[in-house]
Design an enzyme around this catalytic site. Structure first.
Site, PDB file in Angstrom:
ATOM      1  N   HIS A 198       7.656   2.507   5.889  1.00 36.13           N
ATOM      2  CA  HIS A 198       6.575   3.506   5.309  1.00 36.13           C
ATOM      3  C   HIS A 198       6.942   4.275   4.462  1.00 36.13           C
ATOM      4  O   HIS A 198       8.150   4.607   4.151  1.00 36.13           O
ATOM      5  CB  HIS A 198       5.880   3.997   6.307  1.00 36.13           C
ATOM      6  CG  HIS A 198       6.678   4.991   7.084  1.00 36.13           C
ATOM      7  ND1 HIS A 198       6.989   6.214   6.885  1.00 36.13           N
ATOM      8  CD2 HIS A 198       6.648   5.115   8.492  1.00 36.13           C
ATOM      9  CE1 HIS A 198       7.751   6.972   7.640  1.00 36.13           C
ATOM     10  NE2 HIS A 198       7.510   6.179   8.818  1.00 36.13           N
TER      11      HIS A 198
ATOM     12  N   CYS B 211      11.069   5.015  12.416  1.00 36.18           N
ATOM     13  CA  CYS B 211      10.582   4.100  11.308  1.00 36.18           C
ATOM     14  C   CYS B 211      11.822   4.105  10.170  1.00 36.18           C
ATOM     15  O   CYS B 211      12.786   4.986  10.397  1.00 36.18           O
ATOM     16  CB  CYS B 211       9.312   4.472  10.861  1.00 36.18           C
ATOM     17  SG  CYS B 211       7.957   4.294  12.020  1.00 36.18           S
TER      18      CYS B 211
END
Length: 170
Positions: free
Chosen positions: A122, A145
């Site tokens: 992301h 992430c």
């Protein structure tokens, strides 16, 4: 003359609007796999064995070691695939990673814990109400992430399709 000026202003406005879209297009070679090297903080987009693009990345707050359990702040290690695209991500745009797999779930279950999930590639941190980016503490700030800049995730989002394998190395 005035009519021509109005037309030019309208065309300029349309051009700026088109440039500001977070949805880019990509017309290059198909990205056949993604490789993440956690130790080097690098991500590579490949067409077969040829690197098409590389990016510097941020990882989970505890970057060494494979993700085992929910809340451990580690980024997974292993072979996964891009599961989906999220155009409405809190992190500008995101690509889902298929963690946890069956092996990850079994490992966590043996310890009586949840494996965690919702692992993504992301963009930057969510913005504050005033539109400014939130501060992050160091290069490894996610909950597990893989983070890139907003501009970079726009390009990656256009290049990488769901189903693409992703290999995350220590």
């Amino acid at each position: 003359m005035r009519f021509l000026r109005i037309i030019l202003v309208v065309l300029a406005g349309l051009a700026l609007t088109a440039c500001s879209s977070k949805f880019k297009t990509y017309n290059g070679p198909e990205i056949t796999s993604v490789q993440v090297q956690k130790a080097n903080r690098k991500m590579y987009l490949l067409h077969n064995t040829k690197v098409i693009k590389s990016y510097d990345i941020g990882l989970g707050g505890v970057p060494v070691g494979a993700k085992e359990f929910e809340g451990d702040l580690k980024t997974p290690e292993g072979v996964y695939y891009i599961s989906h695209r999220n155009p409405n991500s809190r992190y500008h745009l995101s690509l889902g990673i298929s963690y946890p797999n069956d092996q990850d779930r079994a490992h966590a279950a043996l310890a009586g814990k949840a494996p965690g999930g919702d692992i993504m590639i992301h963009g930057g941190p969510p913005r504050k109400a005033n539109g400014k980016p939130r501060k992050v503490s160091g290069p490894d700030w996610t909950a597990g992430c893989i983070a890139v800049t907003d501009d970079e995730i726009e390009r990656i989002y256009a290049m990488v399709k769901p189903g693409t394998p992703i290999v995350i190395l220590p």
